[in-house]
Design a protein around this motif. Structure first.
Motif, PDB file in Angstrom:
ATOM      1  N   GLY A  22      -8.303  22.519  60.159  1.00 20.88           N
ATOM      2  CA  GLY A  22      -8.254  23.903  59.690  1.00 20.88           C
ATOM      3  C   GLY A  22      -8.277  23.893  58.183  1.00 20.88           C
ATOM      4  N   LEU A  23      -9.264  24.493  57.594  1.00 21.86           N
ATOM      5  CA  LEU A  23      -9.515  24.375  56.159  1.00 21.86           C
ATOM      6  C   LEU A  23      -8.478  25.102  55.340  1.00 21.86           C
ATOM      7  N   ALA A  24      -7.838  24.426  54.398  1.00 16.52           N
ATOM      8  CA  ALA A  24      -6.969  25.087  53.423  1.00 16.52           C
ATOM      9  C   ALA A  24      -7.856  25.594  52.303  1.00 16.52           C
ATOM     10  N   LEU A  25      -7.714  26.857  51.930  1.00 14.11           N
ATOM     11  CA  LEU A  25      -8.691  27.543  51.092  1.00 14.11           C
ATOM     12  C   LEU A  25      -8.205  27.786  49.693  1.00 14.11           C
ATOM     13  N   SER A  26      -9.169  28.197  48.813  1.00 10.62           N
ATOM     14  CA  SER A  26      -8.810  28.606  47.469  1.00 10.62           C
ATOM     15  C   SER A  26      -9.799  29.618  46.957  1.00 10.62           C
ATOM     16  N   ALA A  27      -9.337  30.544  46.021  1.00 12.84           N
ATOM     17  CA  ALA A  27     -10.255  31.561  45.521  1.00 12.84           C
ATOM     18  C   ALA A  27      -9.688  32.313  44.358  1.00 12.84           C
ATOM     19  N   ILE A  28     -10.554  33.043  43.662  1.00  8.29           N
ATOM     20  CA  ILE A  28     -10.139  33.995  42.648  1.00  8.29           C
ATOM     21  C   ILE A  28     -10.418  35.375  43.189  1.00  8.29           C
ATOM     22  N   ALA A  29      -9.396  36.229  43.159  1.00  6.73           N
ATOM     23  CA  ALA A  29      -9.522  37.533  43.794  1.00  6.73           C
ATOM     24  C   ALA A  29     -10.187  38.533  42.872  1.00  6.73           C
ATOM     25  N   CYS A  30     -10.664  39.623  43.492  1.00  2.00           N
ATOM     26  CA  CYS A  30     -11.220  40.716  42.715  1.00  2.00           C
ATOM     27  C   CYS A  30     -10.111  41.440  41.984  1.00  2.00           C
ATOM     28  N   ASP A  96      -5.390  46.689  44.829  1.00  2.00           N
ATOM     29  CA  ASP A  96      -4.900  47.574  45.875  1.00  2.00           C
ATOM     30  C   ASP A  96      -5.157  47.051  47.275  1.00  2.00           C
ATOM     31  N   ASP A  97      -5.921  45.953  47.410  1.00  2.00           N
ATOM     32  CA  ASP A  97      -6.354  45.597  48.751  1.00  2.00           C
ATOM     33  C   ASP A  97      -6.364  44.099  49.028  1.00  2.00           C
ATOM     34  N   GLY A  98      -5.519  43.315  48.331  1.00  5.32           N
ATOM     35  CA  GLY A  98      -5.525  41.896  48.622  1.00  5.32           C
ATOM     36  C   GLY A  98      -4.486  41.112  47.863  1.00  5.32           C
ATOM     37  N   PHE A  99      -4.635  39.785  47.884  1.00  5.08           N
ATOM     38  CA  PHE A  99      -3.696  38.896  47.205  1.00  5.08           C
ATOM     39  C   PHE A  99      -4.408  37.598  46.861  1.00  5.08           C
ATOM     40  N   ALA A 100      -3.786  36.818  45.978  1.00  3.54           N
ATOM     41  CA  ALA A 100      -4.274  35.482  45.635  1.00  3.54           C
ATOM     42  C   ALA A 100      -3.095  34.531  45.634  1.00  3.54           C
ATOM     43  N   ALA A 101      -3.322  33.303  46.080  1.00  4.48           N
ATOM     44  CA  ALA A 101      -2.270  32.280  46.110  1.00  4.48           C
ATOM     45  C   ALA A 101      -2.907  30.928  45.866  1.00  4.48           C
ATOM     46  N   ASN A 102      -2.161  30.003  45.249  1.00  8.25           N
ATOM     47  CA  ASN A 102      -2.749  28.704  44.963  1.00  8.25           C
ATOM     48  C   ASN A 102      -1.739  27.577  45.032  1.00  8.25           C
ATOM     49  N   ALA A 103      -2.272  26.362  45.048  1.00  3.53           N
ATOM     50  CA  ALA A 103      -1.446  25.155  45.071  1.00  3.53           C
ATOM     51  C   ALA A 103      -2.261  23.997  44.528  1.00  3.53           C
ATOM     52  N   VAL A 104      -1.590  23.040  43.893  1.00  4.95           N
ATOM     53  CA  VAL A 104      -2.221  21.773  43.524  1.00  4.95           C
ATOM     54  C   VAL A 104      -2.104  20.857  44.727  1.00  4.95           C
ATOM     55  N   ILE A 105      -3.234  20.417  45.259  1.00  3.73           N
ATOM     56  CA  ILE A 105      -3.195  19.615  46.478  1.00  3.73           C
ATOM     57  C   ILE A 105      -3.377  18.127  46.221  1.00  3.73           C
ATOM     58  N   ALA A 106      -3.729  17.746  44.987  1.00  2.00           N
ATOM     59  CA  ALA A 106      -3.861  16.337  44.637  1.00  2.00           C
ATOM     60  C   ALA A 106      -3.657  16.189  43.138  1.00  2.00           C
ATOM     61  N   VAL A 118      -6.702  18.298  41.808  1.00  3.06           N
ATOM     62  CA  VAL A 118      -7.458  19.283  42.581  1.00  3.06           C
ATOM     63  C   VAL A 118      -6.560  20.485  42.786  1.00  3.06           C
ATOM     64  N   GLU A 119      -6.985  21.647  42.318  1.00  4.95           N
ATOM     65  CA  GLU A 119      -6.232  22.879  42.518  1.00  4.95           C
ATOM     66  C   GLU A 119      -7.062  23.843  43.343  1.00  4.95           C
ATOM     67  N   GLN A 120      -6.430  24.425  44.358  1.00  6.02           N
ATOM     68  CA  GLN A 120      -7.101  25.411  45.198  1.00  6.02           C
ATOM     69  C   GLN A 120      -6.390  26.746  45.080  1.00  6.02           C
ATOM     70  N   GLU A 121      -7.168  27.817  45.059  1.00  6.70           N
ATOM     71  CA  GLU A 121      -6.611  29.160  45.049  1.00  6.70           C
ATOM     72  C   GLU A 121      -7.281  29.978  46.141  1.00  6.70           C
ATOM     73  N   ILE A 122      -6.483  30.603  46.994  1.00  9.29           N
ATOM     74  CA  ILE A 122      -6.964  31.395  48.123  1.00  9.29           C
ATOM     75  C   ILE A 122      -6.879  32.862  47.766  1.00  9.29           C
ATOM     76  N   ALA A 123      -7.940  33.607  48.008  1.00  8.39           N
ATOM     77  CA  ALA A 123      -7.908  35.050  47.762  1.00  8.39           C
ATOM     78  C   ALA A 123      -8.395  35.817  48.981  1.00  8.39           C
ATOM     79  N   TYR A 124      -7.628  36.813  49.357  1.00 14.65           N
ATOM     80  CA  TYR A 124      -8.020  37.769  50.392  1.00 14.65           C
ATOM     81  C   TYR A 124      -8.227  39.122  49.711  1.00 14.65           C
ATOM     82  N   ASP A 125      -9.253  39.864  50.129  1.00 12.92           N
ATOM     83  CA  ASP A 125      -9.390  41.235  49.669  1.00 12.92           C
ATOM     84  C   ASP A 125     -10.026  42.087  50.761  1.00 12.92           C
TER      85      ASP A 125
END
Length: 278
Positions: A22-30, A96-106, A118-125
């Motif tokens: 199951g892929l751990a994700l990363s992103a920059i949110a709007c 108004d419609d999402g969030f962003a979260a991140n972690a250093v995984i290595a 390696v840093e990953q940031e997950i964003a939902y919107d």
């Protein structure tokens, strides 16, 4: 930029296991600005992503993967746990419609002495209401080595929330925190002052004011903020000629209200004022 082969070990060892179950994700949110109570984003989200951009070596690729995320929320603070790996990401509501979260995984020294992370940031919107069961997911995965080499992998997809009911074990209430308690990581803002994304470094000094260093800080590069000795929940920029939203001669201040949240305010003498929530 293509990374040399010395980086391949850190990525295949620390990132690829997350793809297996199951892929751990990363992103920059709007961007955007939130108003009223923050959106309810908690619950269990499942979905898939597909790689859309890769500047890394061919062996360092995310392609398509599925994931399950357990998201907990306390006001604007958000905690996301990848169900397959158990890795926890910390973040906050964005817009108004999402969030962003991140972690250093290595974070390892490679053969030859090169230090890489390696840093990953997950964003939902596009979570349009507290009961919305659908969201868009974006991914940024940044690989950086001390020798200056770096690359970026981006993926996009969507997720479905199995229930809009908050997780039975929500993120605990945060204790009152000062700027000295900020967790050193990358923060995503709502864009109110045009900063959008910055990494916070807390520097404790024995002979002068303790500092927060934000890098990058819009077009200003690394920018230091002196923490107020009498009220350590506040910090002020050491420069008063900062460029903010393409305007000159700004001074900025920070109010810290948790270990993973703070508010930036910038003002121009006799001119504009802006605020950005991280």
């Amino acid at each position: 930029m293509q990374l040399d082969t010395s980086f391949k070990a850190i990525y295949s060892r620390s990132v690829m296991p997350l793809l297996a179950g199951g892929l751990a994700l990363s992103a920059i949110a709007c961007g955007g600005s939130s108003s009223g109570d923050p959106r309810n984003v908690s619950g269990t989200w499942s979905g898939t992503v597909t790689e859309v951009n890769n500047t890394c070596s061919p062996g360092l690729a995310f392609t398509t993967g599925s994931f399950t995320h357990i998201v907990s929320q306390n006001n604007e603070a958000v905690s996301l746990t990848d169900d397959a790996s158990g890795l926890q990401y910390l973040g906050n509501i964005v817009g108004d419609d999402g969030f962003a979260a991140n972690a250093v995984i290595a974070d390892d020294e490679q053969p030859g002495g090169t230090f890489c992370s390696v840093e990953q940031e997950i964003a939902y919107d596009e979570i349009d209401s507290d009961s919305d069961l659908n969201a868009e997911v974006k991914i940024d995965s940044m690989l950086v080595c001390a020798d200056g080499s770096s690359c970026l992998i981006q993926s996009e997809g969507s997720a479905i929330r199995s229930s809009s009911t908050p997780d039975p074990d929500p993120l605990p209430m945060l204790e009152p925190a000062t700027c000295l308690d900020l967790i050193e990581r990358t923060y995503t803002g709502d864009g109110g002052c045009g900063i959008n994304s910055t990494t916070v470094d807390v520097r404790v000094n024995a002979t002068e004011n303790d500092l927060l260093v934000l890098s990058p800080f819009g077009g200003n590069g690394a920018t230091s903020f002196a923490i107020d000795e009498s009220d350590t929940t506040m910090a002020s920029s050491n420069l008063n000629d900062l460029e903010i939203n393409a305007g000159p001669d700004y001074s900025c201040s920070i109010v810290c209200d948790g270990e993973i949240t703070f508010t930036l305010s910038c003002f121009q003498e006799g001119g504009e004022v802006c605020e950005e929530r991280f």
